[in-house]
Design a protein around this motif. Structure first.
Motif, PDB file in Angstrom:
ATOM      1  N   GLY A   1       0.788  -1.223   0.000  1.00  0.00           N
ATOM      2  CA  GLY A   1       0.000   0.000   0.000  1.00  0.00           C
ATOM      3  C   GLY A   1       0.822   1.276   0.000  1.00  0.00           C
TER       4      GLY A   1
ATOM      5  N   ALA B   1      -6.116   3.047  -0.830  1.00  0.00           N
ATOM      6  CA  ALA B   1      -7.474   2.530  -1.004  1.00  0.00           C
ATOM      7  C   ALA B   1      -7.608   1.755  -2.308  1.00  0.00           C
ATOM      8  N   ALA B   2      -6.752   2.044  -3.277  1.00  0.00           N
ATOM      9  CA  ALA B   2      -6.774   1.305  -4.536  1.00  0.00           C
ATOM     10  C   ALA B   2      -6.021  -0.016  -4.409  1.00  0.00           C
ATOM     11  N   VAL B   3      -4.871   0.001  -3.755  1.00  0.00           N
ATOM     12  CA  VAL B   3      -4.005  -1.176  -3.714  1.00  0.00           C
ATOM     13  C   VAL B   3      -4.489  -2.213  -2.703  1.00  0.00           C
ATOM     14  N   LEU B   4      -4.774  -1.785  -1.472  1.00  0.00           N
ATOM     15  CA  LEU B   4      -5.029  -2.740  -0.398  1.00  0.00           C
ATOM     16  C   LEU B   4      -6.248  -3.632  -0.633  1.00  0.00           C
ATOM     17  N   PRO B   5      -7.416  -3.096  -1.015  1.00  0.00           N
ATOM     18  CA  PRO B   5      -8.564  -3.994  -1.225  1.00  0.00           C
ATOM     19  C   PRO B   5      -8.342  -5.000  -2.350  1.00  0.00           C
ATOM     20  N   VAL B   6      -7.653  -4.577  -3.412  1.00  0.00           N
ATOM     21  CA  VAL B   6      -7.402  -5.492  -4.528  1.00  0.00           C
ATOM     22  C   VAL B   6      -6.445  -6.604  -4.089  1.00  0.00           C
TER      23      VAL B   6
ATOM     24  N   TYR C   1      -5.868  -7.660  -1.060  1.00  0.00           N
ATOM     25  CA  TYR C   1      -6.551  -8.493  -0.061  1.00  0.00           C
ATOM     26  C   TYR C   1      -7.490  -9.485  -0.737  1.00  0.00           C
TER      27      TYR C   1
ATOM     28  N   SER D   1     -14.388  -6.518  -2.466  1.00  0.00           N
ATOM     29  CA  SER D   1     -13.124  -5.891  -2.087  1.00  0.00           C
ATOM     30  C   SER D   1     -12.319  -5.493  -3.318  1.00  0.00           C
ATOM     31  N   VAL D   2     -12.210  -6.411  -4.277  1.00  0.00           N
ATOM     32  CA  VAL D   2     -11.479  -6.111  -5.509  1.00  0.00           C
ATOM     33  C   VAL D   2     -12.169  -4.994  -6.282  1.00  0.00           C
TER      34      VAL D   2
ATOM     35  N   GLY E   1     -11.525  -1.646  -4.685  1.00  0.00           N
ATOM     36  CA  GLY E   1     -10.169  -1.218  -4.981  1.00  0.00           C
ATOM     37  C   GLY E   1     -10.023  -0.671  -6.389  1.00  0.00           C
TER      38      GLY E   1
ATOM     39  N   ALA F   1      -8.934   2.935  -7.670  1.00  0.00           N
ATOM     40  CA  ALA F   1      -7.855   3.054  -8.648  1.00  0.00           C
ATOM     41  C   ALA F   1      -8.231   4.032  -9.754  1.00  0.00           C
TER      42      ALA F   1
END
Length: 511
Positions: A75, A222-227, A229, A246-247, A250, A254
């Motif tokens: 992240g 917020a873009a990197v972490l949910p994707v 995960y 989640s994806v 994200g 993004a």
């Protein structure tokens, strides 16, 4: 004789300077923290039982002990890369090394699961500063194209080898000491970096960085972490709505992040960076390469332990054997490019070798130790060859003042590619495993190979043996399907690399 000019610790070498003994020594110092940062991804594999017995974490806490490091690292990569360009890469590197060392000490003597989670989070912050800073400094110190290619090849090999070495070192240390020792090994390397870094490493920064784009920091996370995960959970938990959402969330962030970069006066990631010749293809192809590397790793490690029945430490030691190929791949491909072979064909060849590694996996049985190790070695050889060349191309294309940002983007692409490989190929393997299991098998046995082994342990020897044999065969058949899919994807990547990189050819022009 090398034409070497003395380099001030506070100024990068001039474009005409060839690196000498000082720069190569500095590279060796940089390799130590890079090795430890990559090792920390897997260093808890064998320490987990001892940590559980000592700290008694809940199931959720145990997951966070493992995952928080990688999540924070992924992240913050883009943020730290841009920050290093602004405040100085050496300054950020040394600050991160101090944080990494302090967090390692805290983790080693953590007296609760919460403390260990917090320490692992700070380790992730430190790792996010170290990774892009080391590559940016390599770009700064090695301005000669041939020397830079060799240095980046070493960087790529150390980065890849560290992940495999982490689990083995963890097993050895936990067997002879206590679980905190897996963190204490970080301290000497960080101390050496803090001692020698100010003397050997040049300071470099963007002379006109503009105002720091604070809005982009939370947007990037917020873009990197949910994707990341969602993609990491899908292989083990399936396409559960939570992970799909989640994806999706994200990806929406993004899109907002991209919009912010296009409209901000001083963006975190300048869009002009992607207009550099060769940078965008390198980023995309690096993602595909990481896809292949991590997609295979989740199956070969399970095969060694659950199909062949190796102990975790024995499996980790066997898995080191393919790493021998890594030391040959990067220097060999560098020599080919320097002797005039078009880089497009070298990268395409690397992808073809990776595809061949996958193809070998398609011929494995339930007792094919050497074939699996050979396939993993061939695959690793191709991946390192590809990554070293693509990293060199991207970093030589990117302006020196944006070296930190460029490096962080390449590493973020690697994180995304690895998570995507685990999700896509992991889902294929899981689906084929479930399809291959008998309908009469217990429910948990039809879900995973680990579930089948656990269920068999509670059955009579004859029926339990039959269940284990069926599960191991179903897993191997699933790995065959993954191997075919991986070989096809990597073969297509080879064609794509030959087409997209052909006009770029050899070394990108210095910026």
């Amino acid at each position: 004789m090398t034409n070497r000019t003395s380099t001030s610790p506070t100024a990068p070498p001039t474009p005409s300077t060839r690196a000498g003994r000082r720069e190569w020594t500095a590279l060796g110092v940089l390799m130590l923290p890079l090795l430890l940062v990559s090792m920390d991804v897997s260093v808890l594999y064998f320490a987990a039982p001892a940590i559980s017995a000592d700290l008694h974490p809940s199931g959720t806490q145990q997951l966070w002990i493992f995952d928080i490091y990688g999540f924070v690292l992924a992240g913050l990569l883009m943020t730290m890369g841009s920050l290093g360009d602004r405040i100085g890469r050496r300054r950020l590197l040394l600050t991160g090394a101090a944080a990494f060392g302090a967090a390692s000490l805290l983790a080693a003597y953590a007296d609760s699961a919460g403390t260990l989670i917090a320490a692992r989070a700070v380790l992730g912050v430190g790792g996010a500063t170290l990774m892009p800073s080391t590559m940016a400094l390599v770009r700064t110190m090695f301005t000669d194209p041939a020397q830079r290619a060799k240095a980046i090849g070493l960087w790529s090999g150390v980065m890849t080898g560290g992940i495999a070495l982490g689990s083995v070192m963890s097993g050895i240390l936990v067997e002879h000491f206590w679980w905190g020792s897996v963190f204490l090994v970080n301290l000497p390397a960080m101390a050496l970096l803090l001692l020698l870094g100010p003397v050997l490493l040049p300071e470099s920064r963007n002379p006109e960085p503009g105002r720091f784009d604070l809005v982009s920091v939370p947007l990037s996370m917020a873009a990197v972490l949910p994707v990341i995960y969602g993609l990491k959970e899908i292989p083990s938990e399936g396409w559960h709505p939570l992970y799909v959402v989640s994806v999706t969330v994200g990806l929406l962030f993004a899109a907002l992040f991209v919009h912010q970069q296009r409209t901000a006066r001083s963006p975190l990631v300048p869009p002009a960076l992607f207009r550099g010749r060769g940078f965008s293809p390198s980023l995309v192809l690096t993602l595909v390469s990481a896809f292949g590397m991590m997609g295979s790793a989740i199956f070969t490690t399970q095969y060694l332990q659950s199909v062949l029945g190796k102990s975790p430490l024995a499996a980790a030691l066997w898995s080191l054997l393919p790493s021998v190929f890594i030391g040959v791949a990067a220097p060999l491909t560098t020599q080919l490019v320097q002797r005039g072979v078009n880089r497009a064909y070298v990268v395409a060849g690397g992808f073809a070798v990776t595809a061949a590694g996958y193809a070998l996996l398609a011929f494995t049985g339930t007792d094919s130790l050497w074939l699996v190790l050979t396939a993993a070695g061939v695959l690793a050889c191709g991946v390192v060859a590809v990554m070293s060349q693509l990293t060199d191309l991207a970093m030589s294309t990117a302006p020196v003042e944006r070296a930190g940002t460029a490096s962080s983007l390449m590493e973020t692409g690697t994180e995304f590619g690895g998570a995507l490989g685990m999700a896509v190929l992991g889902s294929i393997g899981t689906a084929l495993y479930r399809h291959g299991m008998p309908a009469t098998a217990p429910a948990e046995a039809r879900e995973t190979l680990g579930g089948a082994l656990a269920a068999a342990a509670h059955q009579p020897a004859s029926s339990g043996g039959t269940l284990v044999a069926a599960a191991r065969q179903a897993f191997t058949d699933g790995m065959h399907g993954v191997a075919v899919a991986g070989a096809v994807i990597l073969a297509l990547a080879a064609v794509g690399a030959a087409v997209t990189l052909r006009r770029i050819g050899g070394e990108a022009a210095e910026k």
